[in-house]
Scaffold this motif. Structure first.
Motif, PDB file in Angstrom:
ATOM      1  N   GLN A 116       0.769  -1.189   0.074  1.00 14.63           N
ATOM      2  CA  GLN A 116       0.061   0.028  -0.035  1.00 14.63           C
ATOM      3  C   GLN A 116       0.906   1.418  -0.087  1.00 14.63           C
ATOM      4  OE1 GLN A 116      -3.523   0.299   2.863  1.00 14.63           O
ATOM      5  NE2 GLN A 116      -3.476  -2.100   3.090  1.00 14.63           N
ATOM      6  N   GLU A 120       0.986   4.281  -3.012  1.00 10.30           N
ATOM      7  CA  GLU A 120       1.128   5.542  -2.382  1.00 10.30           C
ATOM      8  C   GLU A 120       2.075   6.244  -2.873  1.00 10.30           C
ATOM      9  OE1 GLU A 120      -1.761   7.029  -1.498  1.00 10.30           O
ATOM     10  OE2 GLU A 120      -3.083   5.520  -1.016  1.00 10.30           O
ATOM     11  N   TRP A 149       3.375   8.378   6.445  1.00 11.74           N
ATOM     12  CA  TRP A 149       2.488   7.346   5.949  1.00 11.74           C
ATOM     13  C   TRP A 149       2.558   6.300   7.340  1.00 11.74           C
ATOM     14  CZ3 TRP A 149       1.535   2.377   5.387  1.00 11.74           C
ATOM     15  CH2 TRP A 149       0.573   1.825   4.624  1.00 11.74           C
ATOM     16  N   LYS A 156      -2.634   3.530  14.363  1.00 10.96           N
ATOM     17  CA  LYS A 156      -3.959   2.715  14.015  1.00 10.96           C
ATOM     18  C   LYS A 156      -3.559   1.388  14.625  1.00 10.96           C
ATOM     19  CE  LYS A 156      -6.176   3.348  10.374  1.00 10.96           C
ATOM     20  NZ  LYS A 156      -6.526   3.451   9.107  1.00 10.96           N
ATOM     21  N   ALA A 208      -2.384  10.317   3.866  1.00 10.64           N
ATOM     22  CA  ALA A 208      -2.781   9.097   3.128  1.00 10.64           C
ATOM     23  C   ALA A 208      -2.685   7.684   3.848  1.00 10.64           C
ATOM     24  CB  ALA A 208      -1.677   8.950   2.063  1.00 10.64           C
ATOM     25  N   GLU A 210      -3.746   7.095   6.945  1.00 14.61           N
ATOM     26  CA  GLU A 210      -4.833   7.128   7.483  1.00 14.61           C
ATOM     27  C   GLU A 210      -5.926   6.116   6.985  1.00 14.61           C
ATOM     28  OE1 GLU A 210      -6.264  11.002   8.798  1.00 14.61           O
ATOM     29  OE2 GLU A 210      -4.788  11.368  10.130  1.00 14.61           O
ATOM     30  N   LYS A 211      -5.932   6.186   5.805  1.00 10.72           N
ATOM     31  CA  LYS A 211      -6.652   5.426   4.935  1.00 10.72           C
ATOM     32  C   LYS A 211      -6.132   3.736   4.830  1.00 10.72           C
ATOM     33  CE  LYS A 211      -7.690   9.335   2.135  1.00 10.72           C
ATOM     34  NZ  LYS A 211      -7.555   9.998   0.782  1.00 10.72           N
ATOM     35  N   ALA A 212      -4.920   3.682   5.407  1.00  9.99           N
ATOM     36  CA  ALA A 212      -4.204   2.204   5.105  1.00  9.99           C
ATOM     37  C   ALA A 212      -5.412   0.972   5.847  1.00  9.99           C
ATOM     38  CB  ALA A 212      -2.633   1.969   5.835  1.00  9.99           C
ATOM     39  N   GLU A 213      -5.364   0.095   5.501  1.00 14.12           N
ATOM     40  CA  GLU A 213      -5.924  -0.974   5.801  1.00 14.12           C
ATOM     41  C   GLU A 213      -5.628  -2.586   5.731  1.00 14.12           C
ATOM     42  OE1 GLU A 213      -9.096  -1.596   2.064  1.00 14.12           O
ATOM     43  OE2 GLU A 213      -9.936  -0.824   3.963  1.00 14.12           O
TER      44      GLU A 213
END
Length: 231
Positions: A116, A120, A149, A156, A208, A210-213
Protein backbone atom coordinates in the motif's frame (compact mmCIF):
# COMPACT_ATOMS: atom_id res chain seq x y z
CA UNK A 1 19.91 -24.67 14.89
CA UNK A 2 20.93 -27.76 12.88
CA UNK A 3 18.40 -29.74 10.87
CA UNK A 4 19.16 -32.83 12.97
CA UNK A 5 18.42 -31.01 16.23
CA UNK A 6 15.19 -29.64 14.76
CA UNK A 7 14.08 -33.20 13.95
CA UNK A 8 14.91 -34.40 17.46
CA UNK A 9 13.02 -31.49 19.03
CA UNK A 10 10.04 -32.27 16.79
CA UNK A 11 10.07 -35.89 17.98
CA UNK A 12 10.23 -34.85 21.62
CA UNK A 13 7.37 -32.38 21.21
CA UNK A 14 5.30 -35.06 19.50
CA UNK A 15 5.94 -37.46 22.37
CA UNK A 16 5.03 -34.80 24.94
CA UNK A 17 1.79 -34.16 23.08
CA UNK A 18 1.01 -37.89 23.16
CA UNK A 19 1.78 -37.94 26.89
CA UNK A 20 -1.41 -35.91 27.38
CA UNK A 21 -3.48 -38.77 25.95
CA UNK A 22 -6.38 -40.24 27.92
CA UNK A 23 -4.74 -43.65 27.45
CA UNK A 24 -2.67 -43.82 30.64
CA UNK A 25 -0.35 -46.59 29.44
CA UNK A 26 0.30 -44.91 26.09
CA UNK A 27 0.75 -41.52 27.75
CA UNK A 28 3.30 -42.92 30.20
CA UNK A 29 5.26 -44.58 27.41
CA UNK A 30 5.29 -41.36 25.36
CA UNK A 31 6.53 -39.33 28.33
CA UNK A 32 9.22 -41.92 29.07
CA UNK A 33 10.38 -41.81 25.45
CA UNK A 34 10.47 -38.00 25.45
CA UNK A 35 12.57 -37.94 28.63
CA UNK A 36 14.96 -40.53 27.19
CA UNK A 37 15.45 -38.46 24.03
CA UNK A 38 16.10 -35.34 26.10
CA UNK A 39 18.76 -37.13 28.19
CA UNK A 40 20.38 -38.73 25.13
CA UNK A 41 20.69 -35.49 23.20
CA UNK A 42 21.18 -33.21 26.23
CA UNK A 43 18.11 -31.16 25.48
CA UNK A 44 16.70 -29.00 28.27
CA UNK A 45 13.22 -27.67 28.88
CA UNK A 46 14.52 -24.25 27.76
CA UNK A 47 15.56 -25.78 24.43
CA UNK A 48 12.03 -27.07 23.97
CA UNK A 49 10.54 -23.69 24.83
CA UNK A 50 12.85 -21.90 22.39
CA UNK A 51 11.82 -24.35 19.68
CA UNK A 52 8.33 -22.82 19.82
CA UNK A 53 9.71 -19.58 18.38
CA UNK A 54 9.10 -19.47 14.64
CA UNK A 55 10.61 -17.31 11.91
CA UNK A 56 9.16 -15.83 8.74
CA UNK A 57 11.37 -14.10 6.16
CA UNK A 58 10.59 -11.50 3.50
CA UNK A 59 13.06 -10.66 0.72
CA UNK A 60 14.35 -7.09 0.73
CA UNK A 61 17.09 -4.89 -0.75
CA UNK A 62 20.55 -4.62 0.80
CA UNK A 63 19.87 -0.95 1.47
CA UNK A 64 16.54 0.07 2.97
CA UNK A 65 15.00 3.50 3.51
CA UNK A 66 14.32 4.36 7.13
CA UNK A 67 10.56 4.30 6.62
CA UNK A 68 10.64 0.69 5.38
CA UNK A 69 12.72 -0.46 8.34
CA UNK A 70 10.35 1.41 10.65
CA UNK A 71 7.32 -0.27 9.06
CA UNK A 72 8.79 -3.72 9.67
CA UNK A 73 9.66 -2.87 13.28
CA UNK A 74 6.20 -1.47 13.99
CA UNK A 75 4.44 -4.49 12.49
CA UNK A 76 6.53 -6.68 14.77
CA UNK A 77 5.75 -4.57 17.83
CA UNK A 78 2.05 -4.47 17.04
CA UNK A 79 1.78 -8.24 16.64
CA UNK A 80 4.12 -9.43 19.38
CA UNK A 81 7.07 -10.35 17.14
CA UNK A 82 10.60 -9.02 16.73
CA UNK A 83 12.51 -8.31 13.54
CA UNK A 84 16.05 -8.35 12.18
CA UNK A 85 17.68 -8.41 8.74
CA UNK A 86 19.89 -11.23 7.53
CA UNK A 87 22.08 -11.53 4.45
CA UNK A 88 22.27 -14.64 2.27
CA UNK A 89 25.20 -14.22 -0.15
CA UNK A 90 23.96 -11.38 -2.36
CA UNK A 91 20.40 -11.50 -1.02
CA UNK A 92 18.84 -9.95 2.07
CA UNK A 93 15.76 -10.78 4.10
CA UNK A 94 13.72 -9.08 6.79
CA UNK A 95 13.15 -11.81 9.37
CA UNK A 96 10.28 -11.78 11.86
CA UNK A 97 10.39 -14.14 14.83
CA UNK A 98 7.87 -14.83 17.57
CA UNK A 99 5.68 -17.29 19.42
CA UNK A 100 2.28 -18.76 18.52
CA UNK A 101 2.24 -17.75 14.87
CA UNK A 102 2.98 -14.10 15.60
CA UNK A 103 5.94 -14.00 13.19
CA UNK A 104 3.74 -15.08 10.29
CA UNK A 105 1.08 -12.53 11.20
CA UNK A 106 3.63 -9.71 11.49
CA UNK A 107 5.12 -10.66 8.11
CA UNK A 108 1.64 -10.72 6.58
CA UNK A 109 0.81 -7.27 7.97
CA UNK A 110 4.17 -5.92 6.75
CA UNK A 111 3.69 -7.23 3.20
CA UNK A 112 0.16 -5.86 2.92
CA UNK A 113 1.09 -2.43 4.26
CA UNK A 114 4.31 -2.28 2.22
CA UNK A 115 2.33 -2.80 -1.00
CA UNK A 116 0.00 0.00 0.00
CA UNK A 117 2.69 2.52 0.92
CA UNK A 118 4.62 1.79 -2.28
CA UNK A 119 1.48 2.39 -4.32
CA UNK A 120 0.84 5.67 -2.48
CA UNK A 121 4.48 6.65 -3.00
CA UNK A 122 4.25 6.13 -6.77
CA UNK A 123 1.07 8.21 -6.87
CA UNK A 124 2.70 10.98 -4.81
CA UNK A 125 5.71 11.07 -7.14
CA UNK A 126 3.46 11.46 -10.17
CA UNK A 127 1.27 14.15 -8.64
CA UNK A 128 2.83 16.36 -5.96
CA UNK A 129 6.48 15.76 -6.91
CA UNK A 130 6.24 15.66 -10.71
CA UNK A 131 7.71 19.19 -10.87
CA UNK A 132 10.84 18.31 -8.85
CA UNK A 133 13.69 17.93 -11.34
CA UNK A 134 16.57 16.73 -9.17
CA UNK A 135 16.25 12.96 -8.67
CA UNK A 136 17.81 12.91 -5.19
CA UNK A 137 15.47 15.65 -3.97
CA UNK A 138 12.50 13.79 -5.38
CA UNK A 139 13.56 10.57 -3.62
CA UNK A 140 14.12 12.40 -0.34
CA UNK A 141 10.73 14.09 -0.42
CA UNK A 142 8.99 10.84 -1.36
CA UNK A 143 10.73 9.23 1.64
CA UNK A 144 9.40 12.02 3.87
CA UNK A 145 5.91 11.26 2.57
CA UNK A 146 6.42 7.57 3.44
CA UNK A 147 7.68 8.50 6.92
CA UNK A 148 4.42 10.32 7.53
CA UNK A 149 2.45 7.39 6.12
CA UNK A 150 4.14 4.86 8.41
CA UNK A 151 3.64 7.14 11.42
CA UNK A 152 -0.10 7.29 10.73
CA UNK A 153 -0.30 3.50 10.36
CA UNK A 154 1.47 2.98 13.70
CA UNK A 155 -1.15 5.07 15.43
CA UNK A 156 -3.80 2.70 14.05
CA UNK A 157 -2.08 -0.49 15.21
CA UNK A 158 -2.52 -1.84 18.75
CA UNK A 159 0.61 -3.05 20.50
CA UNK A 160 0.29 -6.53 22.00
CA UNK A 161 2.30 -6.93 25.18
CA UNK A 162 4.22 -10.15 25.63
CA UNK A 163 4.16 -12.03 28.91
CA UNK A 164 7.38 -11.98 30.96
CA UNK A 165 7.97 -15.62 29.96
CA UNK A 166 7.55 -14.83 26.26
CA UNK A 167 9.81 -11.79 26.52
CA UNK A 168 12.52 -13.90 28.18
CA UNK A 169 12.30 -16.53 25.44
CA UNK A 170 12.48 -13.89 22.73
CA UNK A 171 15.58 -12.38 24.34
CA UNK A 172 17.23 -15.80 24.58
CA UNK A 173 16.43 -16.45 20.92
CA UNK A 174 17.93 -13.11 19.90
CA UNK A 175 21.18 -13.94 21.75
CA UNK A 176 21.57 -17.26 19.93
CA UNK A 177 21.20 -15.58 16.53
CA UNK A 178 24.83 -14.51 16.82
CA UNK A 179 26.47 -11.97 14.56
CA UNK A 180 24.11 -10.67 11.90
CA UNK A 181 24.59 -8.80 8.66
CA UNK A 182 22.14 -5.95 8.74
CA UNK A 183 20.61 -4.02 5.88
CA UNK A 184 22.30 -0.66 5.34
CA UNK A 185 20.20 2.48 5.76
CA UNK A 186 19.68 4.23 2.44
CA UNK A 187 21.09 7.75 2.38
CA UNK A 188 20.05 10.44 -0.10
CA UNK A 189 22.06 13.60 -0.77
CA UNK A 190 19.75 16.55 -1.13
CA UNK A 191 20.05 20.28 -1.63
CA UNK A 192 17.65 23.17 -1.49
CA UNK A 193 14.64 21.48 0.17
CA UNK A 194 12.87 23.82 2.56
CA UNK A 195 11.60 22.77 5.97
CA UNK A 196 8.12 23.71 4.79
CA UNK A 197 8.30 21.24 1.90
CA UNK A 198 9.53 18.47 4.21
CA UNK A 199 6.75 19.09 6.72
CA UNK A 200 4.18 19.18 3.92
CA UNK A 201 5.40 15.86 2.51
CA UNK A 202 5.13 14.21 5.93
CA UNK A 203 1.70 15.69 6.56
CA UNK A 204 0.41 14.43 3.23
CA UNK A 205 1.89 11.02 4.05
CA UNK A 206 0.03 10.92 7.36
CA UNK A 207 -3.23 11.82 5.64
CA UNK A 208 -2.72 9.00 3.13
CA UNK A 209 -1.62 6.56 5.86
CA UNK A 210 -4.85 7.05 7.74
CA UNK A 211 -6.58 5.21 4.89
CA UNK A 212 -4.35 2.13 5.18
CA UNK A 213 -6.07 -1.17 5.87
CA UNK A 214 -5.40 -4.87 6.32
CA UNK A 215 -7.79 -6.87 4.18
CA UNK A 216 -9.80 -9.61 5.89
CA UNK A 217 -10.07 -12.01 2.97
CA UNK A 218 -7.14 -14.36 3.64
CA UNK A 219 -6.07 -16.59 6.52
CA UNK A 220 -3.35 -14.21 7.67
CA UNK A 221 -5.81 -11.38 7.93
CA UNK A 222 -8.24 -13.54 9.87
CA UNK A 223 -5.48 -14.34 12.34
CA UNK A 224 -4.63 -10.67 12.68
CA UNK A 225 -8.27 -9.89 13.36
CA UNK A 226 -8.39 -12.54 16.08
CA UNK A 227 -5.53 -10.81 17.84
CA UNK A 228 -7.50 -7.60 17.89
CA UNK A 229 -5.72 -5.43 15.33
CA UNK A 230 -7.95 -2.55 14.35
CA UNK A 231 -6.97 -0.77 11.17
Amino acid sequence: MSVNKQKILAKIKKCLALSQSANEHGAAQALKHAQALMREHQISSDDLALANIEECGIDCANQLPAWQQALATLCGLALGAKVYTKGYHNAMQIKFYGLNGRAEMAAYAYEVLLRQVRKERRHYLKTHLNHVRKASNKTYRADEFCNGWVNAVWQKLQEFALSPQETDLMNQYHKQLGEMKTAKPRSVRVKGISSVSRALDRWRGEIAGEKAELHRGVDGAAQVKQLGVSV
